[in-house]
Write a protein that holds these residues in place. Structure first.
Motif, PDB file in Angstrom:
ATOM      1  N   MET A  47       1.159  -1.100   0.115  1.00 10.32           N
ATOM      2  CA  MET A  47      -0.022   0.511  -0.293  1.00 10.32           C
ATOM      3  C   MET A  47       1.024   1.285  -0.233  1.00 10.32           C
ATOM      4  SD  MET A  47      -3.170  -0.045   0.312  1.00 10.32           S
ATOM      5  CE  MET A  47      -4.194  -1.146   0.442  1.00 10.32           C
ATOM      6  N   PRO A  48       0.765   2.355  -0.234  1.00  3.35           N
ATOM      7  CA  PRO A  48       1.477   3.817  -0.917  1.00  3.35           C
ATOM      8  C   PRO A  48       1.891   3.793   0.503  1.00  3.35           C
ATOM      9  CG  PRO A  48      -0.347   3.229  -3.018  1.00  3.35           C
ATOM     10  CD  PRO A  48      -0.470   2.513  -1.768  1.00  3.35           C
ATOM     11  N   ILE A  49       2.635   4.306   0.854  1.00  3.93           N
ATOM     12  CA  ILE A  49       2.471   4.827   1.815  1.00  3.93           C
ATOM     13  C   ILE A  49       2.901   6.648   1.785  1.00  3.93           C
ATOM     14  CG2 ILE A  49       4.186   4.994   4.443  1.00  3.93           C
ATOM     15  CD1 ILE A  49       4.385   2.212   3.959  1.00  3.93           C
ATOM     16  N   GLY A  50       4.795   6.843   0.943  1.00  2.00           N
ATOM     17  CA  GLY A  50       5.241   8.311   0.809  1.00  2.00           C
ATOM     18  C   GLY A  50       3.869   8.851  -0.185  1.00  2.00           C
ATOM     19  N   LEU A  51       3.390  10.033   0.386  1.00  3.45           N
ATOM     20  CA  LEU A  51       2.248  10.614  -0.517  1.00  3.45           C
ATOM     21  C   LEU A  51       2.627  11.759  -1.547  1.00  3.45           C
ATOM     22  CD1 LEU A  51      -0.995   9.033   0.140  1.00  3.45           C
ATOM     23  CD2 LEU A  51       0.536   8.653  -0.986  1.00  3.45           C
ATOM     24  N   SER A  52       3.338  11.698  -2.576  1.00  2.00           N
ATOM     25  CA  SER A  52       3.263  12.992  -3.534  1.00  2.00           C
ATOM     26  C   SER A  52       2.635  14.550  -3.201  1.00  2.00           C
ATOM     27  CB  SER A  52       3.703  12.813  -4.410  1.00  2.00           C
ATOM     28  OG  SER A  52       3.728  14.565  -5.914  1.00  2.00           O
ATOM     29  N   GLU A  53       2.220  15.785  -3.217  1.00  2.00           N
ATOM     30  CA  GLU A  53       1.687  16.683  -3.113  1.00  2.00           C
ATOM     31  C   GLU A  53       1.069  16.926  -4.561  1.00  2.00           C
ATOM     32  OE1 GLU A  53       0.565  18.100  -0.554  1.00  2.00           O
ATOM     33  OE2 GLU A  53       1.755  17.206   1.151  1.00  2.00           O
ATOM     34  N   ASP A  54       2.409  17.159  -5.372  1.00  2.00           N
ATOM     35  CA  ASP A  54       1.033  17.061  -6.903  1.00  2.00           C
ATOM     36  C   ASP A  54       2.153  17.233  -8.159  1.00  2.00           C
ATOM     37  OD1 ASP A  54       4.449  17.751  -6.019  1.00  2.00           O
ATOM     38  OD2 ASP A  54       4.214  20.237  -6.567  1.00  2.00           O
ATOM     39  N   GLY A  55       1.904  15.881  -8.586  1.00  4.18           N
ATOM     40  CA  GLY A  55       2.770  15.103  -9.343  1.00  4.18           C
ATOM     41  C   GLY A  55       3.332  13.583  -8.903  1.00  4.18           C
ATOM     42  N   VAL A  56       3.919  12.602 -10.141  1.00  6.38           N
ATOM     43  CA  VAL A  56       4.182  11.295 -10.120  1.00  6.38           C
ATOM     44  C   VAL A  56       4.425  10.985  -9.023  1.00  6.38           C
ATOM     45  CG1 VAL A  56       4.525   9.258 -11.105  1.00  6.38           C
ATOM     46  CG2 VAL A  56       2.879  11.169 -12.539  1.00  6.38           C
ATOM     47  N   ARG A  57       4.762   9.759  -8.195  1.00 10.97           N
ATOM     48  CA  ARG A  57       6.191   8.991  -7.676  1.00 10.97           C
ATOM     49  C   ARG A  57       6.780   8.733  -8.075  1.00 10.97           C
ATOM     50  NH1 ARG A  57       5.005   5.513  -2.554  1.00 10.97           N
ATOM     51  NH2 ARG A  57       4.034   4.190  -4.226  1.00 10.97           N
ATOM     52  N   ALA A  58       8.311   8.968  -8.280  1.00 12.27           N
ATOM     53  CA  ALA A  58       9.067   8.588  -9.058  1.00 12.27           C
ATOM     54  C   ALA A  58       9.058   6.920  -8.982  1.00 12.27           C
ATOM     55  CB  ALA A  58      10.931   8.927  -8.894  1.00 12.27           C
ATOM     56  N   CYS A  59       9.229   5.930  -7.855  1.00  9.44           N
ATOM     57  CA  CYS A  59       8.943   4.778  -7.776  1.00  9.44           C
ATOM     58  C   CYS A  59       8.232   3.911  -7.972  1.00  9.44           C
ATOM     59  CB  CYS A  59       9.232   4.812  -6.013  1.00  9.44           C
ATOM     60  SG  CYS A  59       7.639   5.386  -5.655  1.00  9.44           S
ATOM     61  N   ASP A  60       6.726   5.041  -8.672  1.00  9.67           N
ATOM     62  CA  ASP A  60       5.739   4.109  -9.287  1.00  9.67           C
ATOM     63  C   ASP A  60       6.098   3.701 -10.430  1.00  9.67           C
ATOM     64  OD1 ASP A  60       3.461   4.164  -6.783  1.00  9.67           O
ATOM     65  OD2 ASP A  60       3.111   5.987  -7.689  1.00  9.67           O
ATOM     66  N   VAL A  61       7.257   5.422 -10.998  1.00  2.63           N
ATOM     67  CA  VAL A  61       7.611   4.716 -12.580  1.00  2.63           C
ATOM     68  C   VAL A  61       8.582   3.742 -13.080  1.00  2.63           C
ATOM     69  CG1 VAL A  61       8.432   6.477 -14.655  1.00  2.63           C
ATOM     70  CG2 VAL A  61       7.337   7.833 -12.883  1.00  2.63           C
ATOM     71  N   LEU A  62       9.795   3.546 -12.043  1.00  2.00           N
ATOM     72  CA  LEU A  62      10.788   2.610 -11.836  1.00  2.00           C
ATOM     73  C   LEU A  62      10.349   1.550 -11.457  1.00  2.00           C
ATOM     74  CD1 LEU A  62      13.263   4.527 -10.094  1.00  2.00           C
ATOM     75  CD2 LEU A  62      13.205   4.390 -11.817  1.00  2.00           C
ATOM     76  N   ALA A  63       8.706   0.943 -11.074  1.00  2.00           N
ATOM     77  CA  ALA A  63       8.166   0.038 -10.904  1.00  2.00           C
ATOM     78  C   ALA A  63       7.675  -0.359 -12.232  1.00  2.00           C
ATOM     79  CB  ALA A  63       7.739  -0.079  -9.314  1.00  2.00           C
ATOM     80  N   ARG A  64       7.347   0.438 -12.890  1.00  2.00           N
ATOM     81  CA  ARG A  64       6.362   0.014 -14.351  1.00  2.00           C
ATOM     82  C   ARG A  64       6.951  -0.555 -15.177  1.00  2.00           C
ATOM     83  NH1 ARG A  64       2.780   3.379 -12.285  1.00  2.00           N
ATOM     84  NH2 ARG A  64       3.879   5.573 -13.338  1.00  2.00           N
ATOM     85  N   LYS A  65       8.789   0.674 -14.796  1.00  2.00           N
ATOM     86  CA  LYS A  65       9.393   0.224 -16.016  1.00  2.00           C
ATOM     87  C   LYS A  65      10.070  -1.242 -15.456  1.00  2.00           C
ATOM     88  CE  LYS A  65      13.616   2.433 -17.601  1.00  2.00           C
ATOM     89  NZ  LYS A  65      14.606   3.128 -18.143  1.00  2.00           N
ATOM     90  N   ARG A  66      10.066  -1.384 -14.437  1.00  2.00           N
ATOM     91  CA  ARG A  66      10.697  -3.232 -14.620  1.00  2.00           C
ATOM     92  C   ARG A  66      10.199  -3.916 -14.648  1.00  2.00           C
ATOM     93  NH1 ARG A  66      14.242  -5.373 -10.942  1.00  2.00           N
ATOM     94  NH2 ARG A  66      15.290  -3.592 -10.717  1.00  2.00           N
ATOM     95  N   LEU A  67       8.594  -4.516 -14.594  1.00  2.00           N
ATOM     96  CA  LEU A  67       7.888  -5.432 -14.758  1.00  2.00           C
ATOM     97  C   LEU A  67       7.081  -4.730 -15.918  1.00  2.00           C
ATOM     98  CD1 LEU A  67       5.162  -3.968 -11.903  1.00  2.00           C
ATOM     99  CD2 LEU A  67       6.841  -6.699 -12.102  1.00  2.00           C
ATOM    100  N   GLY A  68       7.357  -3.874 -17.068  1.00  2.00           N
ATOM    101  CA  GLY A  68       7.493  -4.212 -18.376  1.00  2.00           C
ATOM    102  C   GLY A  68       5.532  -4.051 -18.607  1.00  2.00           C
ATOM    103  N   ARG A  69       5.927  -5.017 -19.207  1.00  2.00           N
ATOM    104  CA  ARG A  69       3.563  -5.384 -19.295  1.00  2.00           C
ATOM    105  C   ARG A  69       3.102  -5.922 -18.164  1.00  2.00           C
ATOM    106  NH1 ARG A  69       2.931 -10.052 -24.111  1.00  2.00           N
ATOM    107  NH2 ARG A  69       4.750 -10.981 -22.505  1.00  2.00           N
ATOM    108  N   ALA A  70       3.123  -5.796 -17.519  1.00  2.00           N
ATOM    109  CA  ALA A  70       3.017  -6.424 -15.861  1.00  2.00           C
ATOM    110  C   ALA A  70       3.004  -5.055 -15.255  1.00  2.00           C
ATOM    111  CB  ALA A  70       3.372  -7.198 -14.947  1.00  2.00           C
TER     112      ALA A  70
END
Length: 219
Positions: A47-70
């Motif tokens: 579950m997300p813990i650290g939350l941005s005030e105004d934009g996309v979290r870098a960790c989410d971007v990196l996670a999606r990149k690592r998982l590719g189609r998933a």
């Protein structure tokens, strides 16, 4: 050294208590119960813990990149100001004003659980409670885990990956808990063990949110 992996399930939480290779599956009613499990060194929660005030979290971007189609399994985390509303349209207005993007329904459905975790962690936040993502854990365990978890092949791949590092017996699961959520909790527990051992990977850019929580995903 016992650790706990936790996955959300219909307003409750599925816990996997990992001690050595032994896993005990738990049905936990709320976050207070999660944090009350005794003699646990790390709690890893999907579950997300650290939350941005105004934009996309870098960790989410990196996670999606690592998982590719998933990568679609990584929902963009809602902005912190969204936790202050209980209305979806208000949440969308807040999100658009802060980031230029509306909040997805999937992310909105997570808000009650995110809010409950945020409230339970308090100020300053507990350092032993860490955000994880099961799909990152499964991929780190075995690159061959590729099929969707709702399919027979996907379920078998995940069970085989977990069998390398722990002894999971779904017959010991509490009644009604779905197999998918039980296995996700086990994957989170494996990440918790890696965090405790100092061997976990982390996706983060060093950002800390307005309540002092790091924006990161460990696995």
């Amino acid at each position: 050294m016992a650790v706990l992996g936790v996955d959300g399930w219909r307003g409750r939480w599925v816990g996997a208590l990992l001690d050595g290779r032994r896993v005990t599956l738990l049905d936990l009613p709320d976050v207070v119960a999660v944090l009350a499990v005794p003699d646990v060194d790390v709690v890893a929660i999907d579950m997300p813990i650290g939350l941005s005030e105004d934009g996309v979290r870098a960790c989410d971007v990196l996670a999606r990149k690592r998982l590719g189609r998933a990568g679609s399994s990584v929902f963009p985390a809602p902005l912190r100001p969204v936790l202050g509303t209980t209305d979806y349209l208000d949440a969308c207005r807040i999100s658009v004003h802060a980031s230029g993007k509306a909040l997805s329904k999937q992310a909105w459905n997570l808000v009650p659980a995110i809010r409950s975790v945020d409230d339970a962690l308090g100020d300053p936040p507990r350092s032993d409670v860490v955000e994880v993502h099961p799909e990152l854990a499964f991929r780190a365990l075995d690159e061959r885990v590729r099929d969707p978890k709702v399919t027979a092949r996907g379920l078998a791949q995940r069970m085989a990956a977990l069998a390398r590092v722990m002894d999971v017996d779904l017959l010991d699961a509490p009644p009604l808990i779905p197999a998918i959520d039980a296995l996700d909790a086990c994957a989170a527990a494996w990440s918790a063990q890696r965090i405790a051992d100092g061997t976990a990977e982390t996706f983060a850019d060093g950002s800390i949110d307005g309540r002092g929580r790091p924006m990161r995903i460990c696995f």
